[in-house]
Design a protein around this motif. Structure first.
Motif, PDB file in Angstrom:
ATOM      1  N   GLU A  45       0.827  -1.214   0.000  1.00 53.60           N
ATOM      2  CA  GLU A  45       0.000   0.000   0.000  1.00 53.60           C
ATOM      3  C   GLU A  45       0.862   1.264   0.000  1.00 53.60           C
ATOM      4  O   GLU A  45       0.522   2.254  -0.627  1.00 53.60           O
ATOM      5  N   LYS A  46       1.988   1.226   0.732  1.00 49.50           N
ATOM      6  CA  LYS A  46       2.889   2.381   0.733  1.00 49.50           C
ATOM      7  C   LYS A  46       3.516   2.579  -0.655  1.00 49.50           C
ATOM      8  O   LYS A  46       3.703   3.704  -1.107  1.00 49.50           O
ATOM      9  N   LYS A  47       3.814   1.470  -1.325  1.00 50.89           N
ATOM     10  CA  LYS A  47       4.357   1.552  -2.683  1.00 50.89           C
ATOM     11  C   LYS A  47       3.331   2.179  -3.619  1.00 50.89           C
ATOM     12  O   LYS A  47       3.668   3.032  -4.450  1.00 50.89           O
ATOM     13  N   LEU A  48       2.064   1.763  -3.475  1.00 50.61           N
ATOM     14  CA  LEU A  48       0.994   2.312  -4.306  1.00 50.61           C
ATOM     15  C   LEU A  48       0.859   3.821  -4.076  1.00 50.61           C
ATOM     16  O   LEU A  48       0.722   4.600  -5.026  1.00 50.61           O
ATOM     17  N   GLY A  49       0.917   4.229  -2.805  1.00 56.72           N
ATOM     18  CA  GLY A  49       0.827   5.652  -2.492  1.00 56.72           C
ATOM     19  C   GLY A  49       2.008   6.430  -3.047  1.00 56.72           C
ATOM     20  O   GLY A  49       1.854   7.552  -3.548  1.00 56.72           O
ATOM     21  N   PHE A  50       3.218   5.833  -2.995  1.00 60.84           N
ATOM     22  CA  PHE A  50       4.411   6.476  -3.519  1.00 60.84           C
ATOM     23  C   PHE A  50       4.312   6.671  -5.029  1.00 60.84           C
ATOM     24  O   PHE A  50       4.631   7.737  -5.564  1.00 60.84           O
ATOM     25  N   LEU A  51       3.841   5.640  -5.734  1.00 61.64           N
ATOM     26  CA  LEU A  51       3.673   5.734  -7.185  1.00 61.64           C
ATOM     27  C   LEU A  51       2.634   6.792  -7.558  1.00 61.64           C
ATOM     28  O   LEU A  51       2.776   7.495  -8.563  1.00 61.64           O
TER      29      LEU A  51
END
Length: 235
Positions: free
Chosen positions: A210-216
């Motif tokens: 989820e953090k990766k999705l938010g970063f992208l």
């Protein structure tokens, strides 16, 4: 509060994200990062409006929340505003519940198109239909059950119901059914509390994704901003 129902959990009541005092909105956003479950409260008369959708689309999906409960408030006011002069209370009650559910489905669908499917979106879909409540009716129902007098506001609500809908019955049963608080306690609070360990485990396992999705998502917004700025400079 020294209440056995709250043992083992922490409840945070936030002022929301559209408070005129910006520091309160920032505190709300900060608090969400610590939450495992969220209860979304929205007025039944305009359920999940533009501000709620903005909140769901741009804040909730990246905070690791794995349980959402949809709660409609002020059901009594929404029923009194139901269109149609000759509507019965039963028709207005069912019609208001149907309208809230349809509006929730439509707006959650818009969110999914904008941000894609996610654990939170799945939770919101599973939370349909929303639980609709009236704190005013609940307070009046409890007082009636105990034989205590109603407040001016409660008396006004009851008198308006009787005036608008001839089939409305001024009974404890009608008030408690209109209140919906018992359903919120059972389906919302108690169910969420019972799922505590499962919710925490799911949050831990999907935290990195989820953090990766938010970063992208942030990178994409930066890229759009840069392209817009370059275009403005060229023009």
């Amino acid at each position: 509060l020294n209440n056995p129902a709250l043992e083992g959990i922490e409840v945070i009541d936030t002022p929301g994200l559209n408070d005129p005092v910006q520091s309160r909105s920032r505190e709300t956003e900060k608090s969400l990062m610590q939450c495992d479950a969220v209860f979304l409260l929205s007025y039944c008369g305009q359920f999940l409006g533009a501000e709620d959708i903005e909140f769901i689309s741009h804040t909730l999906p990246y905070e690791g929340i794995h349980k959402a409960v949809l709660i409609g408030s002020k059901l009594d006011s929404a029923i009194l505003q139901y269109p149609g002069r000759n509507s019965s209370f039963a028709k207005a009650y069912m019609g208001t519940k149907r309208n809230c559910n349809e509006q929730a489905q439509e707006n959650i669908g818009k969110c999914m198109k904008e941000i894609g499917n996610s654990a939170l979106m799945e939770q919101l879909q599973q939370a349909l239909p929303p639980i609709l409540t009236s704190a005013m009716a609940y307070s009046a129902g409890v007082k009636r059950k105990k034989g205590n007098p109603l407040s001016k506001e409660e008396e006004h609500m009851v008198s308006q119901m009787k005036k608008r809908y001839p089939d409305y019955q001024d009974t404890v049963e009608y008030l408690m059914n209109l209140a919906g608080i018992e359903e919120a306690q059972e389906k919302g609070f108690e169910e969420t509390k019972a799922q505590k360990e499962q919710i925490i485990q799911e949050r831990v396992s999907s935290f990195q994704a989820e953090k990766k999705l938010g970063f992208l998502k942030d990178l994409e917004e930066i890229s759009i901003s840069i392209r817009t700025t370059l275009s403005d400079l060229e023009n």
